[in-house]
Design an enzyme around this catalytic site. Structure first.
Site, PDB file in Angstrom:
ATOM      1  N   ALA A 252       1.902  -2.932   1.956  1.00 60.43           N
ATOM      2  CA  ALA A 252       2.602  -4.280   1.375  1.00 60.43           C
ATOM      3  C   ALA A 252       2.306  -5.411   2.336  1.00 60.43           C
ATOM      4  CB  ALA A 252       4.108  -3.941   1.934  1.00 60.43           C
ATOM      5  N   LYS A 253       2.653  -6.749   1.810  1.00 64.31           N
ATOM      6  CA  LYS A 253       2.450  -7.799   2.636  1.00 64.31           C
ATOM      7  C   LYS A 253       3.540  -8.867   2.015  1.00 64.31           C
ATOM      8  CE  LYS A 253      -0.507  -9.071   5.590  1.00 64.31           C
ATOM      9  NZ  LYS A 253      -1.319  -8.114   6.577  1.00 64.31           N
ATOM     10  N   GLY A 254       3.793  -9.877   2.782  1.00 65.80           N
ATOM     11  CA  GLY A 254       4.683 -10.937   2.358  1.00 65.80           C
ATOM     12  C   GLY A 254       4.818 -12.063   3.090  1.00 65.80           C
TER      13      GLY A 254
END
Ligand code: NAD
Length: 412
Positions: A104-106
């Site tokens: 994931a990333k954000g």
């Protein structure tokens, strides 16, 4: 059936791996596209009474092998597209080092340097208030990235724990005081040195006295430099956003750290020749370690790269086109999903310690880190030997196959 669009360097590397493995377009699409994407509106009342509306993002790429895992960036340039590519990279990285996590990333499109501590804390807590249902110890576990740090992770942990009870395992990269792990700070840089040592053994060489240039003297670059100096490498070039320096005899890295602690930059270091930032990448050296930004070695400058080995300590510093040129010239490129996986590996150990309500000492963390990275490096190097392919292709094949196996075994 729609053909997925290839937008980033990593998409291109993933496509190449899928083609070589004989996967069909549907499988490529399933591996490329994220499971879920969130954009969150974050209005913040500033200290002066004005209101600014920021955007928060969380891209959950794949959780076939375990909960989503990846950093939060606080940077004005962050957007869904950049996060998408980096989230996919996390899925491959966790698969390659074989830890039970996804990708994931954000982050938030703010400049943390322009926010007061109260504004930063409020914005962080507001982000958690909006996404708490989608994160959690067995759902999605954020971590620090560009522009975020252990303090921000502590605020996330606290806000989440107000709703769900004491939950240190919801984030990693926390301060030791709130359940962080020994050995997390230098894990990525130390990991770079472990992977390089395994690679040197594969060439039947040692790192002793080999020359190295490092772009970036932040968390990754600094700790990689310290670990490589310990192994007897000669660090002849260093740079950061404010300057670049060289010394053909090699720097005393402890002295450079002391200088940077005072001056805030490697520039101005004693017994050093100042050079242009771009020239750092073109130094005549055995190993070149880009440890700052993505896309810094591209088709315009690749012909001038003179190192024998390029070590991707940053995420995506070599573009797909540049890699082809380097490989054709016989230059080795050690790929990011292996080289900088030490950080997420120790994040995994932090999560495990939190779930077990235990803490390990520094030696236990470092021993396990070494074991995990040596195993992953040897797996990649044996694939290189058996398939006569590049290191990147070997790493992508192994990781892609593991994700695909989990995905198809679980079923739809
Ligand atoms: P950081 O912010 O601590 O350090 C970045 C360094 O790069 C700083 O010294 C900065 O001055 C320098 N820099 C910025 N622009 C530059 C330029 N144009 N030329 C030369 N130097 C420049 O960041 P970090 O945590 O060290 O991360 C560096 C890279 O490694 C990023 O790509 C990040 O995504 C990747 N990475 C970091 C970790 C980790 O655990 N920190 C893990 C995996 C990957």
């Amino acid at each position: 059936m729609k053909t997925p669009t290839i937008k980033t360097t990593h998409d291109a590397f993933l496509k190449a791996a899928c083609d070589e493995l004989g996967y069909d377009e549907i499988t490529f699409e399933l591996l490329l596209t994220a499971s879920r994407e969130m954009r969150i509106e974050l209005p913040l009342r500033k200290d002066d009474g004005s209101v600014v509306v920021y955007n928060g993002y969380r891209i959950q790429h794949h959780n076939a092998r375990g909960p989503y895992k990846g950093g939060l960036r606080f940077h004005p340039s962050i957007n869904a597209e950049e996060s998408r590519g980096l989230a996919c990279l996390m899925t491959l990285k966790t698969a390659l080092v074989d830890i039970p996590l996804g990708g994931a990333k954000g982050g938030i499109d703010c400049d943390p340097l322009t926010l007061s501590p109260r504004e930063l804390e409020t914005l962080t807590r507001k982000f958690v208030q909006k996404i708490h249902r989608e994160i959690g110890p067995s759902l999605d576990i954020p971590a620090p990235d560009v522009g975020t740090n252990a303090q921000i992770m502590a605020w996330i942990q606290d806000e989440y724990s107000k709703i769900y009870g004491y939950s240190p395992a919801v984030v990693t990269g926390k301060p030791l005081a709130t359940g962080g792990s020994q050995g997390r700070e230098d894990a990525t840089g130390l990991g770079v040195s472990i992977v390089m040592e395994e690679f040197a053994k594969h060439l039947d060489e040692s790192l002793l006295d080999k020359t190295v240039a490092i772009q970036g003297f932040g968390n990754v670059g600094k700790f990689a430099a310290l670990a490589l100096a310990d192994k007897g490498m000669r660090i002849i070039g260093l740079s950061d956003v404010r300057g670049a320096i060289t010394n053909s005899h090699g720097f005393d890295i402890q002295q450079v750290v002391q200088h940077v602690n005072k001056a805030g930059t490697v520039a101005g270091m004693e017994h050093a020749e100042p050079i242009d930032g771009a020239a750092l990448l073109e130094l005549d050296c055995d190993y070149l370690i880009p440890a700052a930004l993505g896309g810094v070695i591209h088709k315009e400058n690749v012909e001038r790269v003179r190192a024998r080995v390029v070590v991707e300590a940053a995420n995506g510093p070599v573009t797909h086109a540049a890699e082809e040129v380097l490989t054709n010239r016989g230059v080795y490129v050690l790929p990011d999903i292996l080289v900088n996986a030490g950080g997420v590996t120790v994040s995994y150990y932090e999560w495990v310690q939190n779930l077990q309500h235990m803490s390990w000492d520094l030696d236990a963390v470092r021993d396990r880190l070494r074991e995990t990275l040596v195993t992953a490096s040897q797996r990649v190097l044996s694939e290189v030997t058996s398939s006569q392919c590049s290191l990147r292709k070997a790493a992508y094949r192994i990781a892609t196959e593991r994700v695909k196996d989990a995905l198809f075994t679980a079923g739809f």
